[in-house]
Design a protein around this motif. Structure first.
Motif, PDB file in Angstrom:
ATOM      1  N   GLY A 257       3.069   2.701  11.909  1.00  0.00           N
ATOM      2  CA  GLY A 257       2.791   1.600  12.924  1.00  0.00           C
ATOM      3  C   GLY A 257       4.052   1.126  13.343  1.00  0.00           C
ATOM      4  N   GLU A 258       4.673   0.029  13.565  1.00  0.00           N
ATOM      5  CA  GLU A 258       5.877  -0.460  14.208  1.00  0.00           C
ATOM      6  C   GLU A 258       7.010  -0.193  13.579  1.00  0.00           C
ATOM      7  OE1 GLU A 258       5.593  -2.551  17.486  1.00  0.00           O
ATOM      8  OE2 GLU A 258       3.761  -1.873  17.670  1.00  0.00           O
ATOM      9  N   ARG A 259       6.900   0.330  12.266  1.00  0.00           N
ATOM     10  CA  ARG A 259       8.050   0.615  11.483  1.00  0.00           C
ATOM     11  C   ARG A 259       8.557   1.922  11.292  1.00  0.00           C
ATOM     12  NH1 ARG A 259       6.705  -2.785   6.376  1.00  0.00           N
ATOM     13  NH2 ARG A 259       8.801  -2.617   5.790  1.00  0.00           N
ATOM     14  N   SER A 260      10.077   1.995  11.191  1.00  0.00           N
ATOM     15  CA  SER A 260      10.627   3.500  10.959  1.00  0.00           C
ATOM     16  C   SER A 260      11.482   3.370   9.639  1.00  0.00           C
ATOM     17  CB  SER A 260      11.048   3.785  12.163  1.00  0.00           C
ATOM     18  OG  SER A 260      11.781   5.051  12.222  1.00  0.00           O
ATOM     19  N   PHE A 261      11.447   4.643   8.845  1.00  0.00           N
ATOM     20  CA  PHE A 261      12.234   4.896   7.792  1.00  0.00           C
ATOM     21  C   PHE A 261      12.981   5.899   7.912  1.00  0.00           C
ATOM     22  CE2 PHE A 261       7.997   2.625   7.378  1.00  0.00           C
ATOM     23  CZ  PHE A 261       8.196   1.669   6.615  1.00  0.00           C
TER      24      PHE A 261
ATOM     25  N   GLU B  68       0.835  -1.217   0.031  1.00  0.00           N
ATOM     26  CA  GLU B  68      -0.067   0.086   0.169  1.00  0.00           C
ATOM     27  C   GLU B  68       0.821   1.152   0.063  1.00  0.00           C
ATOM     28  OE1 GLU B  68      -3.278   2.052   2.762  1.00  0.00           O
ATOM     29  OE2 GLU B  68      -2.720   0.230   3.424  1.00  0.00           O
ATOM     30  N   TRP B  69       0.564   2.521  -0.780  1.00  0.00           N
ATOM     31  CA  TRP B  69       1.160   3.467  -0.884  1.00  0.00           C
ATOM     32  C   TRP B  69       0.637   4.211   0.576  1.00  0.00           C
ATOM     33  CZ3 TRP B  69       5.096   4.424  -3.820  1.00  0.00           C
ATOM     34  CH2 TRP B  69       5.388   3.818  -4.977  1.00  0.00           C
ATOM     35  N   VAL B  70       1.616   5.035   1.374  1.00  0.00           N
ATOM     36  CA  VAL B  70       1.265   5.680   2.283  1.00  0.00           C
ATOM     37  C   VAL B  70       1.818   7.278   2.200  1.00  0.00           C
ATOM     38  CG1 VAL B  70       1.585   5.728   4.745  1.00  0.00           C
ATOM     39  CG2 VAL B  70       1.265   3.553   4.007  1.00  0.00           C
TER      40      VAL B  70
ATOM     41  N   PHE C 137      14.091   8.963  -1.944  1.00  0.00           N
ATOM     42  CA  PHE C 137      14.606   7.453  -1.595  1.00  0.00           C
ATOM     43  C   PHE C 137      14.194   7.065  -0.108  1.00  0.00           C
ATOM     44  CE2 PHE C 137      17.361   9.295  -4.663  1.00  0.00           C
ATOM     45  CZ  PHE C 137      17.500   8.225  -5.660  1.00  0.00           C
ATOM     46  N   ALA C 138      13.856   6.110   0.127  1.00  0.00           N
ATOM     47  CA  ALA C 138      13.485   5.491   1.353  1.00  0.00           C
ATOM     48  C   ALA C 138      14.083   4.387   1.781  1.00  0.00           C
ATOM     49  CB  ALA C 138      11.942   5.150   1.350  1.00  0.00           C
ATOM     50  N   ILE C 139      14.593   4.172   2.789  1.00  0.00           N
ATOM     51  CA  ILE C 139      15.321   3.056   3.468  1.00  0.00           C
ATOM     52  C   ILE C 139      15.077   2.871   4.878  1.00  0.00           C
ATOM     53  CG2 ILE C 139      17.499   3.049   2.021  1.00  0.00           C
ATOM     54  CD1 ILE C 139      18.940   4.485   4.114  1.00  0.00           C
ATOM     55  N   ASP C 140      15.371   1.444   5.339  1.00  0.00           N
ATOM     56  CA  ASP C 140      15.197   1.344   6.834  1.00  0.00           C
ATOM     57  C   ASP C 140      15.626   2.471   7.547  1.00  0.00           C
ATOM     58  OD1 ASP C 140      13.803  -1.308   6.408  1.00  0.00           O
ATOM     59  OD2 ASP C 140      15.968  -2.352   6.395  1.00  0.00           O
ATOM     60  N   GLY C 141      14.856   2.568   8.664  1.00  0.00           N
ATOM     61  CA  GLY C 141      15.296   3.843   9.392  1.00  0.00           C
ATOM     62  C   GLY C 141      16.527   3.779  10.187  1.00  0.00           C
TER      63      GLY C 141
ATOM     64  N   ALA D 125      14.607  19.290   2.458  1.00  0.00           N
ATOM     65  CA  ALA D 125      15.517  19.977   1.376  1.00  0.00           C
ATOM     66  C   ALA D 125      16.370  18.864   0.796  1.00  0.00           C
ATOM     67  CB  ALA D 125      16.239  20.921   2.563  1.00  0.00           C
ATOM     68  N   PRO D 126      17.023  19.215  -0.336  1.00  0.00           N
ATOM     69  CA  PRO D 126      17.998  18.560  -0.921  1.00  0.00           C
ATOM     70  C   PRO D 126      19.167  18.114   0.302  1.00  0.00           C
ATOM     71  CG  PRO D 126      17.386  20.195  -2.488  1.00  0.00           C
ATOM     72  CD  PRO D 126      16.653  20.477  -1.064  1.00  0.00           C
ATOM     73  N   GLU D 127      19.528  16.859   0.108  1.00  0.00           N
ATOM     74  CA  GLU D 127      20.690  16.371   0.807  1.00  0.00           C
ATOM     75  C   GLU D 127      20.461  16.306   2.464  1.00  0.00           C
ATOM     76  OE1 GLU D 127      24.789  17.938  -0.505  1.00  0.00           O
ATOM     77  OE2 GLU D 127      24.929  15.997  -1.143  1.00  0.00           O
ATOM     78  N   GLU D 128      18.973  16.032   2.607  1.00  0.00           N
ATOM     79  CA  GLU D 128      18.419  15.998   3.782  1.00  0.00           C
ATOM     80  C   GLU D 128      17.745  14.557   4.009  1.00  0.00           C
ATOM     81  OE1 GLU D 128      18.815  18.037   6.547  1.00  0.00           O
ATOM     82  OE2 GLU D 128      20.316  19.529   5.502  1.00  0.00           O
ATOM     83  N   ALA D 129      17.778  14.285   5.107  1.00  0.00           N
ATOM     84  CA  ALA D 129      16.702  13.015   5.713  1.00  0.00           C
ATOM     85  C   ALA D 129      15.713  13.286   6.702  1.00  0.00           C
ATOM     86  CB  ALA D 129      17.784  11.844   6.141  1.00  0.00           C
ATOM     87  N   MET D 130      14.689  12.574   6.546  1.00  0.00           N
ATOM     88  CA  MET D 130      13.617  12.965   7.616  1.00  0.00           C
ATOM     89  C   MET D 130      13.002  11.557   7.982  1.00  0.00           C
ATOM     90  SD  MET D 130       9.747  14.368   6.809  1.00  0.00           S
ATOM     91  CE  MET D 130       8.667  12.829   6.604  1.00  0.00           C
ATOM     92  N   ARG D 131      12.797  11.293   9.409  1.00  0.00           N
ATOM     93  CA  ARG D 131      12.395  10.270  10.037  1.00  0.00           C
ATOM     94  C   ARG D 131      10.985  10.035   9.857  1.00  0.00           C
ATOM     95  NH1 ARG D 131      13.994   8.251  15.860  1.00  0.00           N
ATOM     96  NH2 ARG D 131      15.400   9.958  15.407  1.00  0.00           N
ATOM     97  N   PHE D 132      10.527   8.914   9.497  1.00  0.00           N
ATOM     98  CA  PHE D 132       9.117   8.796   9.086  1.00  0.00           C
ATOM     99  C   PHE D 132       8.628   7.412   9.541  1.00  0.00           C
ATOM    100  CE2 PHE D 132       5.623   6.691   6.536  1.00  0.00           C
ATOM    101  CZ  PHE D 132       4.688   7.513   7.051  1.00  0.00           C
ATOM    102  N   SER D 133       7.782   7.670  10.525  1.00  0.00           N
ATOM    103  CA  SER D 133       7.161   5.939  11.346  1.00  0.00           C
ATOM    104  C   SER D 133       5.935   5.572  10.764  1.00  0.00           C
ATOM    105  CB  SER D 133       7.384   6.252  12.911  1.00  0.00           C
ATOM    106  OG  SER D 133       8.676   6.396  13.056  1.00  0.00           O
TER     107      SER D 133
END
Length: 106
Positions: free
Chosen positions: A27-31, A6-8, A42-46, A17-25
């Protein structure tokens, strides 16, 4: 309840911003959601696969994200561990941008 594949909704595209990262949670998962210098998302395991520290608190430089604790690095485009002590690759997730909104496929 989120279904597999599913798309969330994550955020608006201007929230990172470019060359920045953001935490996204979700449910029980974090990215870690990363925006490249070119403006791609891009998105990877957090969490770092070495010590479970959140990568969104690290530094993004080029195509690399560096863990803030022991400085292991990953290629955020592929999830590949690039420098010790990180030696286990991270999972990468599909991202799309639609009408200025960033989505992750979970």
């Amino acid at each position: 309840m989120t279904k597999i594949g599913e798309w969330v909704e994550v955020c608006t595209s201007d929230a990172i911003a470019p060359e920045e990262a953001m935490r996204f949670s979700h449910g029980e998962r974090s990215f870690a959601i990363i925006r490249s210098l070119e403006g791609n998302f891009f998105a990877i395991d957090g969490h770092c696969s070495h010590e479970k520290v959140h990568l969104a608190d690290g530094i993004v430089d080029g195509n690399i994200i560096e863990c803030p604790k022991h400085f292991g690095t990953f290629d955020y485009r592929t999830g590949e561990a690039r420098a010790l002590p990180a030696c286990v690759d991270l999972r990468r997730y599909e991202i799309k941008v639609d009408s200025n909104v960033v989505f992750i496929k979970i």
